[in-house]
Write a protein that holds these residues in place. Sequence first.
Motif, PDB file in Angstrom:
ATOM      1  N   SER A  32       0.860  -1.184   0.000  1.00  0.00           N
ATOM      2  CA  SER A  32       0.000   0.000   0.000  1.00  0.00           C
ATOM      3  C   SER A  32       0.897   1.236   0.000  1.00  0.00           C
ATOM      4  O   SER A  32       1.808   1.357   0.829  1.00  0.00           O
ATOM      5  N   TRP A  33       0.648   2.139  -0.954  1.00  0.00           N
ATOM      6  CA  TRP A  33       1.468   3.342  -1.132  1.00  0.00           C
ATOM      7  C   TRP A  33       0.645   4.568  -0.772  1.00  0.00           C
ATOM      8  O   TRP A  33      -0.538   4.657  -1.100  1.00  0.00           O
ATOM      9  N   LEU A  34       1.318   5.529  -0.131  1.00  0.00           N
ATOM     10  CA  LEU A  34       0.655   6.774   0.251  1.00  0.00           C
ATOM     11  C   LEU A  34       1.615   7.928  -0.018  1.00  0.00           C
ATOM     12  O   LEU A  34       2.692   7.998   0.577  1.00  0.00           O
ATOM     13  N   ALA A  35       1.244   8.812  -0.944  1.00  0.00           N
ATOM     14  CA  ALA A  35       2.029  10.018  -1.219  1.00  0.00           C
ATOM     15  C   ALA A  35       1.367  11.183  -0.496  1.00  0.00           C
ATOM     16  O   ALA A  35       0.147  11.370  -0.594  1.00  0.00           O
ATOM     17  N   VAL A  36       2.167  11.974   0.223  1.00  0.00           N
ATOM     18  CA  VAL A  36       1.630  13.065   1.035  1.00  0.00           C
ATOM     19  C   VAL A  36       2.417  14.341   0.730  1.00  0.00           C
ATOM     20  O   VAL A  36       3.654  14.351   0.817  1.00  0.00           O
ATOM     21  N   ALA A  37       1.715  15.401   0.369  1.00  0.00           N
ATOM     22  CA  ALA A  37       2.361  16.683   0.075  1.00  0.00           C
ATOM     23  C   ALA A  37       1.383  17.809   0.363  1.00  0.00           C
ATOM     24  O   ALA A  37       0.224  17.572   0.714  1.00  0.00           O
ATOM     25  N   ALA A  38       1.859  19.033   0.198  1.00  0.00           N
ATOM     26  CA  ALA A  38       1.018  20.187   0.498  1.00  0.00           C
ATOM     27  C   ALA A  38       0.011  20.482  -0.600  1.00  0.00           C
ATOM     28  O   ALA A  38      -0.950  21.217  -0.373  1.00  0.00           O
ATOM     29  N   ASP A  39       0.218  19.933  -1.793  1.00  0.00           N
ATOM     30  CA  ASP A  39      -0.686  20.250  -2.895  1.00  0.00           C
ATOM     31  C   ASP A  39      -1.008  19.005  -3.705  1.00  0.00           C
ATOM     32  O   ASP A  39      -0.246  18.030  -3.735  1.00  0.00           O
ATOM     33  N   GLU A  40      -2.135  19.057  -4.388  1.00  0.00           N
ATOM     34  CA  GLU A  40      -2.655  17.923  -5.147  1.00  0.00           C
ATOM     35  C   GLU A  40      -1.777  17.586  -6.344  1.00  0.00           C
ATOM     36  O   GLU A  40      -1.553  16.415  -6.656  1.00  0.00           O
ATOM     37  N   ALA A  41      -1.249  18.619  -7.028  1.00  0.00           N
ATOM     38  CA  ALA A  41      -0.450  18.382  -8.229  1.00  0.00           C
ATOM     39  C   ALA A  41       0.783  17.547  -7.920  1.00  0.00           C
ATOM     40  O   ALA A  41       1.181  16.691  -8.716  1.00  0.00           O
ATOM     41  N   THR A  42       1.390  17.765  -6.759  1.00  0.00           N
ATOM     42  CA  THR A  42       2.605  17.035  -6.399  1.00  0.00           C
ATOM     43  C   THR A  42       2.329  15.551  -6.211  1.00  0.00           C
ATOM     44  O   THR A  42       3.053  14.701  -6.734  1.00  0.00           O
ATOM     45  N   VAL A  43       1.268  15.209  -5.461  1.00  0.00           N
ATOM     46  CA  VAL A  43       0.999  13.789  -5.220  1.00  0.00           C
ATOM     47  C   VAL A  43       0.519  13.097  -6.489  1.00  0.00           C
ATOM     48  O   VAL A  43       0.804  11.915  -6.711  1.00  0.00           O
ATOM     49  N   LEU A  44      -0.184  13.825  -7.343  1.00  0.00           N
ATOM     50  CA  LEU A  44      -0.611  13.230  -8.612  1.00  0.00           C
ATOM     51  C   LEU A  44       0.593  12.920  -9.489  1.00  0.00           C
ATOM     52  O   LEU A  44       0.666  11.845 -10.113  1.00  0.00           O
ATOM     53  N   SER A  45       1.555  13.842  -9.538  1.00  0.00           N
ATOM     54  CA  SER A  45       2.748  13.601 -10.351  1.00  0.00           C
ATOM     55  C   SER A  45       3.569  12.458  -9.774  1.00  0.00           C
ATOM     56  O   SER A  45       4.159  11.672 -10.522  1.00  0.00           O
ATOM     57  N   ALA A  46       3.603  12.336  -8.438  1.00  0.00           N
ATOM     58  CA  ALA A  46       4.325  11.229  -7.804  1.00  0.00           C
ATOM     59  C   ALA A  46       3.676   9.899  -8.153  1.00  0.00           C
ATOM     60  O   ALA A  46       4.361   8.913  -8.479  1.00  0.00           O
ATOM     61  N   GLY A  47       2.349   9.839  -8.102  1.00  0.00           N
ATOM     62  CA  GLY A  47       1.658   8.605  -8.426  1.00  0.00           C
ATOM     63  C   GLY A  47       1.902   8.181  -9.869  1.00  0.00           C
ATOM     64  O   GLY A  47       2.097   6.982 -10.141  1.00  0.00           O
ATOM     65  N   GLN A  48       1.922   9.138 -10.778  1.00  0.00           N
ATOM     66  CA  GLN A  48       2.148   8.817 -12.186  1.00  0.00           C
ATOM     67  C   GLN A  48       3.595   8.426 -12.428  1.00  0.00           C
ATOM     68  O   GLN A  48       3.885   7.486 -13.194  1.00  0.00           O
ATOM     69  N   ALA A  49       4.552   9.111 -11.767  1.00  0.00           N
ATOM     70  CA  ALA A  49       5.958   8.806 -11.960  1.00  0.00           C
ATOM     71  C   ALA A  49       6.318   7.413 -11.488  1.00  0.00           C
ATOM     72  O   ALA A  49       7.182   6.740 -12.061  1.00  0.00           O
ATOM     73  N   LEU A  50       5.647   6.960 -10.428  1.00  0.00           N
ATOM     74  CA  LEU A  50       5.931   5.656  -9.867  1.00  0.00           C
ATOM     75  C   LEU A  50       5.061   4.549 -10.469  1.00  0.00           C
ATOM     76  O   LEU A  50       5.152   3.398 -10.056  1.00  0.00           O
ATOM     77  N   GLY A  51       4.213   4.916 -11.397  1.00  0.00           N
ATOM     78  CA  GLY A  51       3.363   3.923 -12.042  1.00  0.00           C
ATOM     79  C   GLY A  51       2.207   3.453 -11.162  1.00  0.00           C
ATOM     80  O   GLY A  51       1.651   2.381 -11.410  1.00  0.00           O
ATOM     81  N   LEU A  52       1.864   4.241 -10.154  1.00  0.00           N
ATOM     82  CA  LEU A  52       0.773   3.858  -9.260  1.00  0.00           C
ATOM     83  C   LEU A  52      -0.587   4.248  -9.828  1.00  0.00           C
ATOM     84  O   LEU A  52      -1.597   3.598  -9.577  1.00  0.00           O
ATOM     85  N   THR A  53      -0.612   5.357 -10.552  1.00  0.00           N
ATOM     86  CA  THR A  53      -1.855   5.846 -11.164  1.00  0.00           C
ATOM     87  C   THR A  53      -1.551   6.269 -12.587  1.00  0.00           C
ATOM     88  O   THR A  53      -0.381   6.361 -12.995  1.00  0.00           O
ATOM     89  N   ARG A  54      -2.583   6.577 -13.331  1.00  0.00           N
ATOM     90  CA  ARG A  54      -2.386   7.076 -14.693  1.00  0.00           C
ATOM     91  C   ARG A  54      -3.357   8.224 -14.931  1.00  0.00           C
ATOM     92  O   ARG A  54      -4.363   8.379 -14.243  1.00  0.00           O
ATOM     93  N   GLN A  55      -3.030   9.046 -15.911  1.00  0.00           N
ATOM     94  CA  GLN A  55      -3.883  10.175 -16.233  1.00  0.00           C
ATOM     95  C   GLN A  55      -5.195   9.701 -16.845  1.00  0.00           C
ATOM     96  O   GLN A  55      -5.258   8.640 -17.471  1.00  0.00           O
ATOM     97  N   GLY A  56      -6.235  10.559 -16.637  1.00  0.00           N
ATOM     98  CA  GLY A  56      -7.533  10.247 -17.217  1.00  0.00           C
ATOM     99  C   GLY A  56      -8.361   9.363 -16.361  1.00  0.00           C
ATOM    100  O   GLY A  56      -7.979   8.925 -15.306  1.00  0.00           O
TER     101      GLY A  56
END
Length: 235
Positions: free
Chosen positions: A211-235
């Motif tokens: 289970s992965w959890l990205a935590v940051a001050a803004d939404e754009a940062t955690v979204l980019s982290a999820g995509q960079a690590l292959g945890l999520t994808r756009q769309g």
Amino acid sequence: MRHDPERDAAAYLAGELGALRRLWFERHMLDCRDCWAEATTARQGRILAESLRVVAPPSMRERIRATADLTADLATEPERRRWPYLLLAGAVAMLIAVALTMALRLMTQPAPLLAAAELQRADALTVHQEPGPPSMRIGAYTWQGTAQERLDEIPATVYAYATPDGRRMLLITSTRPFPRAAGARDLKPAPSWLAEVDDASLLCADKDGTSWLAVAADEATVLSAGQALGLTRQG
């Protein structure tokens, strides 16, 4: 006997009544519906306030305390100087109501997620160079070190990242699944989600038994982290 139910109930609950007066009021409440209602409502309000004090994180408690102090200062102004502040006092009262509503929302968030948000804001996190991170860099964020923490009852490995200008992000992993946040939005692929918890943005995804959890001050940062690590994808 003429009496003021609101004033008497407040004095009773605050412990301001003498022994005889307290005994009289306790007996009186059995026959006086107004006094009984005032005492019951005030006691329930105190219980709610105490629960908010315990559940709300320090940042929320400080905002509520500062707002309440401002309201108290306005109340002590001399009568001839008080009227210019009436509109401001109304705005302050509304701000307190909003802050309390936010605190009540926090009561519904799982404790591990509140702990993760608090950890992201912590001034100091003792980190080590082992184990290594899943990625040395995530966008503008560079790995600073790793810590072993417990988020309430969940043991977790915390990878700390930061940018040159001091912005921070945490990437947290655990073999135990993190609970879903209240108000979370689903992401692809399921069962990934995105949520705001106590002024922090959280992205959670389960992959290959971790289970992965990205935590940051803004939404754009955690979204980019999820995509960079292959945890999520756009769309």
